[in-house]
Scaffold this active site. Structure first.
Site, PDB file in Angstrom:
ATOM      1  N   TYR A  39       3.163   9.754  -0.445  1.00  0.00           N
ATOM      2  CA  TYR A  39       4.203   9.138   0.401  1.00  0.00           C
ATOM      3  C   TYR A  39       5.605   9.365  -0.191  1.00  0.00           C
ATOM      4  O   TYR A  39       6.601   9.177   0.494  1.00  0.00           O
ATOM      5  CB  TYR A  39       3.976   7.634   0.586  1.00  0.00           C
ATOM      6  N   ASP A  83       0.834  -1.197   0.000  1.00  0.00           N
ATOM      7  CA  ASP A  83       0.000   0.000   0.000  1.00  0.00           C
ATOM      8  C   ASP A  83       0.869   1.248   0.000  1.00  0.00           C
ATOM      9  O   ASP A  83       1.512   1.567   0.996  1.00  0.00           O
ATOM     10  CB  ASP A  83      -0.905   0.016   1.248  1.00  0.00           C
ATOM     11  N   LYS A 112      -2.633   5.841  -4.407  1.00  0.00           N
ATOM     12  CA  LYS A 112      -3.760   6.746  -4.141  1.00  0.00           C
ATOM     13  C   LYS A 112      -3.557   8.099  -4.808  1.00  0.00           C
ATOM     14  O   LYS A 112      -2.415   8.576  -4.898  1.00  0.00           O
ATOM     15  CB  LYS A 112      -3.908   6.969  -2.624  1.00  0.00           C
ATOM     16  N   HIS A 127      -7.637   9.528  -2.037  1.00  0.00           N
ATOM     17  CA  HIS A 127      -7.010   9.481  -0.711  1.00  0.00           C
ATOM     18  C   HIS A 127      -7.905  10.072   0.392  1.00  0.00           C
ATOM     19  O   HIS A 127      -7.980   9.510   1.484  1.00  0.00           O
ATOM     20  CB  HIS A 127      -5.666  10.223  -0.765  1.00  0.00           C
TER      21      HIS A 127
HETATM   22  P1  NAD Z   1       0.502   1.131  11.948  1.00  0.00           P
HETATM   23  O1  NAD Z   1      -0.708   1.041  12.778  1.00  0.00           O
HETATM   24  O2  NAD Z   1       0.749   0.124  10.905  1.00  0.00           O
HETATM   25  O3  NAD Z   1       1.731   1.228  12.952  1.00  0.00           O
HETATM   26  C1  NAD Z   1       3.035   1.286  12.470  1.00  0.00           C
HETATM   27  C2  NAD Z   1       3.989   1.455  13.656  1.00  0.00           C
HETATM   28  O4  NAD Z   1       3.725   0.491  14.648  1.00  0.00           O
HETATM   29  C3  NAD Z   1       5.439   1.243  13.240  1.00  0.00           C
HETATM   30  O5  NAD Z   1       6.003   2.440  12.782  1.00  0.00           O
HETATM   31  C4  NAD Z   1       6.079   0.763  14.527  1.00  0.00           C
HETATM   32  O6  NAD Z   1       6.407   1.854  15.336  1.00  0.00           O
HETATM   33  C5  NAD Z   1       4.942   0.000  15.195  1.00  0.00           C
HETATM   34  N1  NAD Z   1       4.988  -1.455  14.944  1.00  0.00           N
HETATM   35  C6  NAD Z   1       4.819  -2.104  13.757  1.00  0.00           C
HETATM   36  N2  NAD Z   1       4.899  -3.433  13.941  1.00  0.00           N
HETATM   37  C7  NAD Z   1       5.122  -3.642  15.257  1.00  0.00           C
HETATM   38  C8  NAD Z   1       5.305  -4.795  16.035  1.00  0.00           C
HETATM   39  N3  NAD Z   1       5.251  -6.007  15.507  1.00  0.00           N
HETATM   40  N4  NAD Z   1       5.523  -4.623  17.369  1.00  0.00           N
HETATM   41  C9  NAD Z   1       5.566  -3.405  17.923  1.00  0.00           C
HETATM   42  N5  NAD Z   1       5.400  -2.268  17.233  1.00  0.00           N
HETATM   43  C10 NAD Z   1       5.187  -2.372  15.909  1.00  0.00           C
HETATM   44  O7  NAD Z   1       0.502   2.638  11.353  1.00  0.00           O
HETATM   45  P2  NAD Z   1       0.599   3.367   9.956  1.00  0.00           P
HETATM   46  O8  NAD Z   1       1.930   3.266   9.326  1.00  0.00           O
HETATM   47  O9  NAD Z   1       0.053   4.730  10.227  1.00  0.00           O
HETATM   48  O10 NAD Z   1      -0.487   2.624   9.038  1.00  0.00           O
HETATM   49  C11 NAD Z   1      -0.169   1.545   8.209  1.00  0.00           C
HETATM   50  C12 NAD Z   1      -0.347   1.914   6.759  1.00  0.00           C
HETATM   51  O11 NAD Z   1      -1.660   2.420   6.516  1.00  0.00           O
HETATM   52  C13 NAD Z   1       0.558   3.047   6.292  1.00  0.00           C
HETATM   53  O12 NAD Z   1       1.892   2.647   6.118  1.00  0.00           O
HETATM   54  C14 NAD Z   1      -0.141   3.449   5.014  1.00  0.00           C
HETATM   55  O13 NAD Z   1       0.163   2.528   3.983  1.00  0.00           O
HETATM   56  C15 NAD Z   1      -1.608   3.338   5.422  1.00  0.00           C
HETATM   57  N6  NAD Z   1      -2.181   4.640   5.843  1.00  0.00           N
HETATM   58  C16 NAD Z   1      -3.156   5.193   5.071  1.00  0.00           C
HETATM   59  C17 NAD Z   1      -3.729   6.401   5.422  1.00  0.00           C
HETATM   60  C18 NAD Z   1      -4.809   6.985   4.568  1.00  0.00           C
HETATM   61  O14 NAD Z   1      -5.171   8.162   4.755  1.00  0.00           O
HETATM   62  N7  NAD Z   1      -5.346   6.244   3.639  1.00  0.00           N
HETATM   63  C19 NAD Z   1      -3.303   7.083   6.572  1.00  0.00           C
HETATM   64  C20 NAD Z   1      -2.310   6.494   7.360  1.00  0.00           C
HETATM   65  C21 NAD Z   1      -1.767   5.277   6.987  1.00  0.00           C
END
Ligand code: NAD
Length: 282
Positions: free
Chosen positions: A51, A46, A76, A112
């Site tokens: 990004y 994704d 997106k 988005h």
């Molecule tokens: P997430 O909930 O996936 O959390 C990521 C964070 O959690 C990492 O940076 C790390 O600090 C921690 N983490 C990951 N794996 C772990 C583990 N096994 N143990 C402990 N900590 C851990 O947050 P995110 O990156 O905000 O969301 C995931 C994806 O969603 C993004 O990369 C993006 O692709 C998408 N996203 C989309 C939108 C949108 O507006 N459409 C907005 C935000 C994110």
């Protein structure tokens, strides 16, 4: 290697139920991170034009040697602050994303943010209909759309979004929106599925459940998503966590634990972490 089950989208396309999100991974690191994810067994990535890592993502996909049809690629349309979109600009932005990815099609293209104050997503959707028809986007969908945005779209187009990608985790379980998606035939995709790894993973309820199953808090939360029927796209740049987050198909939470996690959203910790789609206009 883990086999990730697929969900059938409303246009007949299959999408892996667990993918790898690349927000906040700089372009020059994306190639390594996405490469690690593909090697671990992820088959869905994704990204988004905003990004800034479509090029690195595309390089990793090419370098993986995997057949194109085995990797589900989402990107997106970034609506952009103070911009109002019409069909030609959408088609150009889409082509620019394809060029950066080095691909001739994506598997899923999302709007988005709805930016209701701009009132342009119906125009954008017309261009998306064209992209879907041409097959350059195998499926099209939306992100951060609210109840009223989905209703408005449905009033103007017979093309139902395949996916609505929304902020969703136990602190924001989005029960009403999930029920609407189920009624309309839209797949629910959870962004920030781990609550960005902030307070959620250290809550005593989550830690206690994790200990009982002999799993990590992140695995328990991802399992919760899968059992609700969500598609989840956790992000990590740490190879061991990238693998850990995929290793969630060998256990099952019982109903009481699923409910206990969902109840966190109505407790004092329950909250939105990201922006509110009603006012977001960047
Ligand atoms: P997430 O909930 O996936 O959390 C990521 C964070 O959690 C990492 O940076 C790390 O600090 C921690 N983490 C990951 N794996 C772990 C583990 N096994 N143990 C402990 N900590 C851990 O947050 P995110 O990156 O905000 O969301 C995931 C994806 O969603 C993004 O990369 C993006 O692709 C998408 N996203 C989309 C939108 C949108 O507006 N459409 C907005 C935000 C994110």
């Amino acid at each position: 290697m883990n086999q990730v089950p697929a969900i059938l989208l409303n246009n007949g396309t299959s999408m892996p139920r667990l993918g790898y999100g690349v927000w906040q991974i700089p372009d020059d690191e994306a190639e390594r991170a996405v490469g690690t994810a593909l090697e671990a067994g992820y088959r869905s990535i994704d990204t988004a034009s905003v990004y800034g890592n479509e090029e690195g993502t595309g390089r990793a996909i090419a370098a993986s040697g995997l057949p194109r049809e085995e990797v589900f690629v989402t990107t997106k349309l970034w609506n952009g602050r103070d911009r109002t979109w019409r069909r030609p600009e959408v088609l150009s932005a889409f082509q620019e994303s394809l060029d950066r990815l080095g691909l001739d099609h994506v598997d899923l293209y999302l709007i988005h943010w709805p930016r209701p104050m701009r009132d342009d997503f119906l125009y954008i959707w017309e261009a998306f209909e064209e992209l879907a028809q041409s097959g350059r986007a195998r499926a099209v969908g939306v992100s951060n759309f609210r109840h009223q945005d989905l209703e408005r779209l449905a009033g103007h187009s017979s093309l139902v979004p395949a996916v609505n990608q929304i902020e969703l985790h136990p602190l924001l379980p989005q029960g009403e929106l999930r029920a609407l998606h189920a009624r309309l035939g839209i797949a629910t995709e959870a962004w920030s599925p781990l609550g960005q790894g902030q307070g959620l993973l250290t809550l005593p309820v989550v830690a206690e459940i994790a200990e009982r199953y002999g799993r990590t808090p992140a695995q328990v939360v991802l399992r919760w998503h899968l059992q609700l029927g969500n598609v989840a796209i956790p992000k990590s740049v740490t190879p061991s966590r990238i693998r850990e987050n995929l290793d969630v198909f060998g256990f099952e939470l019982d109903e009481a634990d699923v409910a206990a996690l969902e109840a966190l959203g109505s407790g004092p910790a329950g909250r939105r972490i990201g922006p509110d789609p009603a006012s977001f206009d960047y």
